[in-house]
Design an enzyme around this catalytic site. Structure first.
Site, PDB file in Angstrom:
ATOM      1  N   ASP A  91     -33.591 -19.885  66.609  1.00 41.85           N
ATOM      2  CA  ASP A  91     -32.376 -19.070  66.711  1.00 41.85           C
ATOM      3  C   ASP A  91     -31.994 -18.586  65.311  1.00 41.85           C
ATOM      4  O   ASP A  91     -32.716 -18.808  64.355  1.00 41.85           O
ATOM      5  CB  ASP A  91     -31.235 -19.886  67.330  1.00 41.85           C
ATOM      6  CG  ASP A  91     -30.795 -21.023  66.410  1.00 41.85           C
ATOM      7  OD1 ASP A  91     -31.684 -21.710  65.854  1.00 41.85           O
ATOM      8  OD2 ASP A  91     -29.592 -21.239  66.215  1.00 41.85           O
ATOM      9  N   GLU A 451     -40.337 -25.162  70.009  1.00 42.30           N
ATOM     10  CA  GLU A 451     -39.512 -24.473  69.020  1.00 42.30           C
ATOM     11  C   GLU A 451     -40.027 -24.818  67.629  1.00 42.30           C
ATOM     12  O   GLU A 451     -40.960 -25.630  67.476  1.00 42.30           O
ATOM     13  CB  GLU A 451     -38.017 -24.835  69.159  1.00 42.30           C
ATOM     14  CG  GLU A 451     -37.136 -23.862  68.371  1.00 42.30           C
ATOM     15  CD  GLU A 451     -35.626 -23.993  68.629  1.00 42.30           C
ATOM     16  OE1 GLU A 451     -35.223 -24.777  69.501  1.00 42.30           O
ATOM     17  OE2 GLU A 451     -34.869 -23.288  67.929  1.00 42.30           O
TER      18      GLU A 451
END
Ligand SMILES: [Zn+2]
Length: 472
Positions: A91, A451
């Protein structure tokens, strides 16, 4: 996506034969190991926020300056301009606590093995006569300095209220918020600013002094503040990085300030906090291990012999325990529980082993650390090299917005690895029934196994640089 250079890297590093004697595994060719170090280090450059990344250096990950709008201090009418720093992970949030773990790893790596770090990472500062890892860390330190309030307290994070779709950084234009000061963020900040001081003193004395002043201000804030844990306010879903216990952050700061200044009050604070119980971990929440490392391996000889003796004994005891586990593991690793981000826990253990070897040279520790790195680079039940772009087995679909937006995995990123607890829907759907060590999915949907994070790459860079030196 794999370059010719990175394919060479994997063939040198990787024992794809699981039965190969793990003690034979190592960095056999220095120049090729160096190219992996460069690739893993360049990830930090490619995660830079608030500045434009030019195509000549960043290729398809180039972008105009992102996240430059003023951010509202949460639930106030105050707006702040806080640009810079690295996007944390998949993110675009910027979080002080994990950022400080990343900075600590990189500064410890540089301090231990400066010769592993060149001025040729192909970043804007390359060729300026300063190791690029220090240029890159300075980019983060300058953002961290903007996160400090005048009273010394440090804001916990700057993010939007929620995660965006899989868009490029400049496309995230939702309102950004600066979230309240936490004592974990303030302690970590104080520590890494103090760590920076001696390393930047010969490069830019003014900047180094600014770091030290900021560290002292943060420490003074801590001295007068009760614990201020951070919790996401209602309606905010970005990373929390909450930590209920800030005694280890206070310990880390005291150790680093003692090393930076030699002032006895910091050492007495460190001794008291050590006795009151702190973790010896290298996590983003449990940072006691960083305090130990800074105190033990810093340039200043610590005047508290008892404390130094305890740190050393703890380190050796932990390393022996990790070696036993490693030697009883078919893949030579020291974890038997695969938590979210298991690759970081594994590399944190490798870092512990390498520090134990520094404290008391022991080839057994180095061999176990090598086995941990070999696991990361492909000697694992899945035969996957967990670093993007390293070879044909590397993840191609990381949970990482710039990669998804570009349609190609950004190279040089360590993914989280197996998570036995199936924390996302894709993992639940596709991995149930698999052995714990195989609960990994190369899918953009699997944020709990695929991730990436700056503070995973940083510990990988520590282990790569240390083993590169030991095996050269
Ligand atoms: Zn940004």
């Amino acid at each position: 996506m794999e370059s010719m250079k990175s394919q060479q890297v994997s063939s040198i590093y990787l024992p794809m034969n699981k039965n190969k004697n793990l003690s034979q595994i190592g960095m056999l060719k220095n120049p090729i190991a160096q190219s992996l170090i460069q690739s893993v280090g360049r990830m930090f450059y490619l995660q830079r926020c608030g500045v434009s990344l030019n195509a000549n250096l960043a290729g398809e990950f180039s972008h105009p300056a992102c996240h430059t709008a003023p951010a509202r201090v949460f639930r106030t009418d105050t707006f702040l301009h806080i640009s810079g720093g690295w996007h944390d992970a998949g993110d675009y949030g910027r979080y002080v606590v994990p950022a400080c773990k990343a900075v600590a790893d990189l500064l410890l790596a540089f301090r231990a093995t400066p010769e592993a770090f060149g001025d040729d990472w192909n970043i804007p500062e390359s060729g300026n006569g300063v190791a690029d890892v220090l240029d890159e860390v300075r980019f983060e330190l300058e953002w961290l300095l903007r996160m400090q309030r005048d009273d010394g307290g440090v804001y916990h994070k700057i993010t939007c209220a929620y995660f965006p779709d899989m868009i490029a950084p400049q496309q995230e234009t939702a309102d950004q918020f600066v979230f309240p000061v936490s004592t974990a963020a303030t302690g970590d900040f104080s520590a890494v600013m103090a760590m920076a001081y001696p390393l930047y003193e010969s490069i830019d004395r003014t900047f180094a002094k600014r770091c030290l002043r900021a560290s002292v201000n943060a420490y003074e804030f801590l001295m007068h503040s009760k614990p201020l844990p951070f919790h996401n306010p209602s309606g905010v879903v970005t990373g929390e990085y909450g930590d209920e216990n800030d005694s280890d952050e206070r310990y880390f700061a005291a150790c680093a300030l003692y090393q930076a200044t030699g002032q006895p009050n910091y050492l007495s604070d460190a001794s008291m906090l050590y006795r009151s119980g702190r973790s010896a971990d290298f996590g983003w929440a449990d940072v006691g291990g960083y305090g130990n490392a800074v105190l033990y391996f810093g340039g200043r000889v610590c005047e508290d012999d008892i404390l130094v003796g305890r740190i050393r004994a703890d380190l050796i005891t932990t390393a022996e325990h990790l070696c036993e586990k490693s030697e009883n593991s078919p893949f030579g690793i020291s974890i038997d529980e695969f938590l979210w981000g298991s690759n970081m826990y594994l590399l944190n253990n490798a870092m512990t082993l390498l520090m134990a070897n520094d404290a008391q040279a022991n080839e057994r520790y180095v061999s176990a650390a090598r086995a941990h790195l070999a696991y990361i680079l492909g000697n694992n039940p899945l035969g996957v090299n967990f670093v993007t772009g390293a070879d044909e087995t590397s993840p191609k679909h990381p949970h990482h917005r710039p990669s998804a937006a570009a349609g190609r995995a950004m190279p040089g990123m360590l993914v989280g690895g197996p998570d036995q607890y199936l924390h996302d829907l894709a993992a639940k759907t596709l991995l149930a029934g698999k052995p714990d060590s195989e609960r990994y999915l190369d899918s953009v949907e699997s944020y709990s196994t695929n991730e990436v994070a700056i503070y995973w790459n940083s510990v990988l860079l520590y282990v790569l640089s240390r083993l590169n030196k030991l095996d050269s």
